[in-house]
Design a protein around this motif. Structure first.
Motif, PDB file in Angstrom:
ATOM      1  N   TYR A 329     -21.266 -52.351  28.228  1.00 18.71           N
ATOM      2  CA  TYR A 329     -21.602 -51.624  29.843  1.00 18.71           C
ATOM      3  C   TYR A 329     -22.801 -51.307  29.661  1.00 18.71           C
ATOM      4  N   ALA A 330     -22.504 -49.662  29.591  1.00 21.54           N
ATOM      5  CA  ALA A 330     -23.248 -49.011  29.847  1.00 21.54           C
ATOM      6  C   ALA A 330     -24.694 -49.316  29.722  1.00 21.54           C
ATOM      7  N   LEU A 331     -25.170 -49.499  28.370  1.00 19.63           N
ATOM      8  CA  LEU A 331     -26.629 -50.189  28.209  1.00 19.63           C
ATOM      9  C   LEU A 331     -26.444 -50.729  28.639  1.00 19.63           C
ATOM     10  N   THR A 332     -26.115 -52.059  29.067  1.00 16.26           N
ATOM     11  CA  THR A 332     -26.453 -53.156  29.370  1.00 16.26           C
ATOM     12  C   THR A 332     -26.689 -52.736  30.864  1.00 16.26           C
ATOM     13  N   ILE A 333     -25.973 -52.463  31.821  1.00 14.03           N
ATOM     14  CA  ILE A 333     -26.567 -52.357  32.993  1.00 14.03           C
ATOM     15  C   ILE A 333     -27.870 -50.942  32.854  1.00 14.03           C
ATOM     16  N   SER A 334     -27.670 -50.175  32.680  1.00 12.63           N
ATOM     17  CA  SER A 334     -29.451 -49.594  32.274  1.00 12.63           C
ATOM     18  C   SER A 334     -30.479 -49.959  31.702  1.00 12.63           C
ATOM     19  N   SER A 335     -29.853 -50.593  31.136  1.00  8.94           N
ATOM     20  CA  SER A 335     -31.325 -51.708  30.865  1.00  8.94           C
ATOM     21  C   SER A 335     -31.894 -52.001  31.664  1.00  8.94           C
ATOM     22  N   MET A 336     -31.311 -53.155  32.420  1.00 10.60           N
ATOM     23  CA  MET A 336     -31.526 -53.846  33.202  1.00 10.60           C
ATOM     24  C   MET A 336     -32.024 -53.225  34.765  1.00 10.60           C
ATOM     25  N   VAL A 337     -31.397 -51.627  34.930  1.00 14.34           N
ATOM     26  CA  VAL A 337     -31.871 -51.422  35.490  1.00 14.34           C
ATOM     27  C   VAL A 337     -33.562 -50.724  34.982  1.00 14.34           C
ATOM     28  N   LEU A 338     -33.962 -50.257  34.673  1.00 17.00           N
ATOM     29  CA  LEU A 338     -35.255 -49.933  33.775  1.00 17.00           C
ATOM     30  C   LEU A 338     -36.373 -51.147  33.611  1.00 17.00           C
ATOM     31  N   ILE A 339     -35.362 -51.867  33.287  1.00  6.77           N
ATOM     32  CA  ILE A 339     -36.586 -52.771  33.325  1.00  6.77           C
ATOM     33  C   ILE A 339     -36.517 -53.869  34.328  1.00  6.77           C
ATOM     34  N   PHE A 340     -35.988 -53.353  35.489  1.00  9.18           N
ATOM     35  CA  PHE A 340     -36.048 -54.095  36.684  1.00  9.18           C
ATOM     36  C   PHE A 340     -37.365 -52.528  37.367  1.00  9.18           C
ATOM     37  N   ALA A 341     -37.474 -51.565  36.684  1.00 11.11           N
ATOM     38  CA  ALA A 341     -37.613 -50.470  37.573  1.00 11.11           C
ATOM     39  C   ALA A 341     -39.470 -50.875  36.785  1.00 11.11           C
TER      40      ALA A 341
END
Length: 356
Positions: A329-341
């Motif tokens: 869950y932490a990996l998925t959320i952090s990846s999405m946030v970084l890609i969006f940024a």
């Protein structure tokens, strides 16, 4: 008002001194024209009369005089590189050649040189100017005992005075003697053979790949990046040492051993990467570049990855071989946030570029 225009030569005789021995005689390059060349030869005759470079200068001048006597439209120039050799010498030759072409506008050239090192300038000249002739000067000598000592003395002087020779012939033996002394004091003289092998191998790699010149350019362009690279290298070396001693000190199944070794190395490897990215971010900040945000995203990704990998390795050490939902869950959320940024910052950068 009448302007004096220099006569353009059809053919230019170029003498190449890529290691800049001319500067040892107080001659500043490029040397253009018969009058200036004769002055340069007079200066060189007082200091380097027994040098092959001086003979090459004479050969170039004689070719010029012969062609001029035949009524051909010629000019003569001397080009010099740098005593550091390598790319810096070639770049100086390139810059001086551009100056010569701009001033004389020649149609072709005849090249005179005396060493294989000088021949490295030939492709540079050929890329800008047609080469219609090449003359390599080889000086034959009958070497008796006395002449041999004179020759050795000349080369020894080069080793002492010219940085590109002194680094190899003084620096490497000096490092070996220093390491031998330290090992003797510490009672570890039995390790002298591998230490010598490492030092000589390192010197060959550095010289072979021009890493010393690369570091020098980095230092000139960005001192921050050089310091960061040194600290990063030290941290990475510590990670390897720490991993090795961890490996020989633990026992257990293969998964436990591998995860433990990686866990012992991971903090140092992470720091090694982070300090490079941090230095790059600092350079971007000083340049007021928007790419600073790209570096910050990369740093954030490294930090998040470190904590997730550390958690997974800890589970492996405890015998838990299934990735827990919390880590996923932490990996998925952090990846999405970084890609969006990253996407947002790219759009901002493109908008800023298009509006400017």
């Amino acid at each position: 008002m009448v302007k004096m225009i220099r006569k353009m030569a059809k053919t230019v005789i170029i003498y190449i001194d890529i290691d800049d021995d001319l500067s040892l005689a107080g001659i500043k390059s490029p040397v253009i024209g018969e009058t200036n060349v004769k002055e340069a030869i007079d200066k060189a005759s007082e200091i380097m009369a027994d040098d092959s470079d001086f003979n090459s200068m004479i050969v170039a001048y004689n070719i010029y005089k012969k062609m001029k006597k035949e009524g051909q439209d010629v000019e003569i120039v001397f080009l010099a590189g740098s005593q550091k050799g390598g790319l810096e010498a070639q770049r100086r030759i390139s810059a001086q050649l551009d100056e010569i072409i701009k001033e004389l506008n020649p149609q072709d050239s005849i090249i005179v040189y005396d060493s294989p090192e000088d021949a490295k300038a030939l492709p540079i000249i050929q890329s800008r100017l047609k080469i219609s002739g090449v003359q390599r000067v080889i000086v034959e000598q009958h070497r008796g005992v006395e002449e041999t000592y004179i020759l050795l003395g000349k080369y020894f002087k080069k080793i002492l005075n010219e940085p590109r020779y002194s680094r190899i012939f003084l620096g490497v033996p000096g490092a070996i003697l220093f390491a031998a002394g330290i090992l003797e004091v510490l009672g570890l003289i039995s390790y002298i053979v591998p230490v010598i092998t490492i030092l000589i191998g390192s010197a060959m790699i550095i010289r072979g790949f021009d890493l010393d010149e690369m570091m020098e350019k980095w230092w000139e362009n960005s001192t921050i990046m050089v310091i960061a690279a040194l600290l990063s290298s030290i941290s990475f070396a510590i990670s390897l040492i720490n991993g090795y001693f961890t490996y020989i000190s633990i026992k257990g199944n293969s998964v436990y051993v591998v995860s433990t070794v990686i866990s012992s190395m991971l903090p140092y490897i992470t720091f090694s990467v982070l300090i490079l990215l941090g230095a790059k971010a600092l350079s971007s900040a000083l340049d007021k570049s928007i790419k600073l945000f790209h570096d910050i995203i990369k740093i954030s990704a490294i930090i998040i990855s470190y904590y997730i990998i550390t958690d997974v390795l800890k589970n492996l050490e405890e015998g838990i071989y299934i990735i827990q939902f919390q880590s996923f869950y932490a990996l998925t959320i952090s990846s999405m946030v970084l890609i969006f940024a990253y996407i947002v910052l790219n759009l901002i950068e493109k908008y800023k570029f298009s509006s400017s």
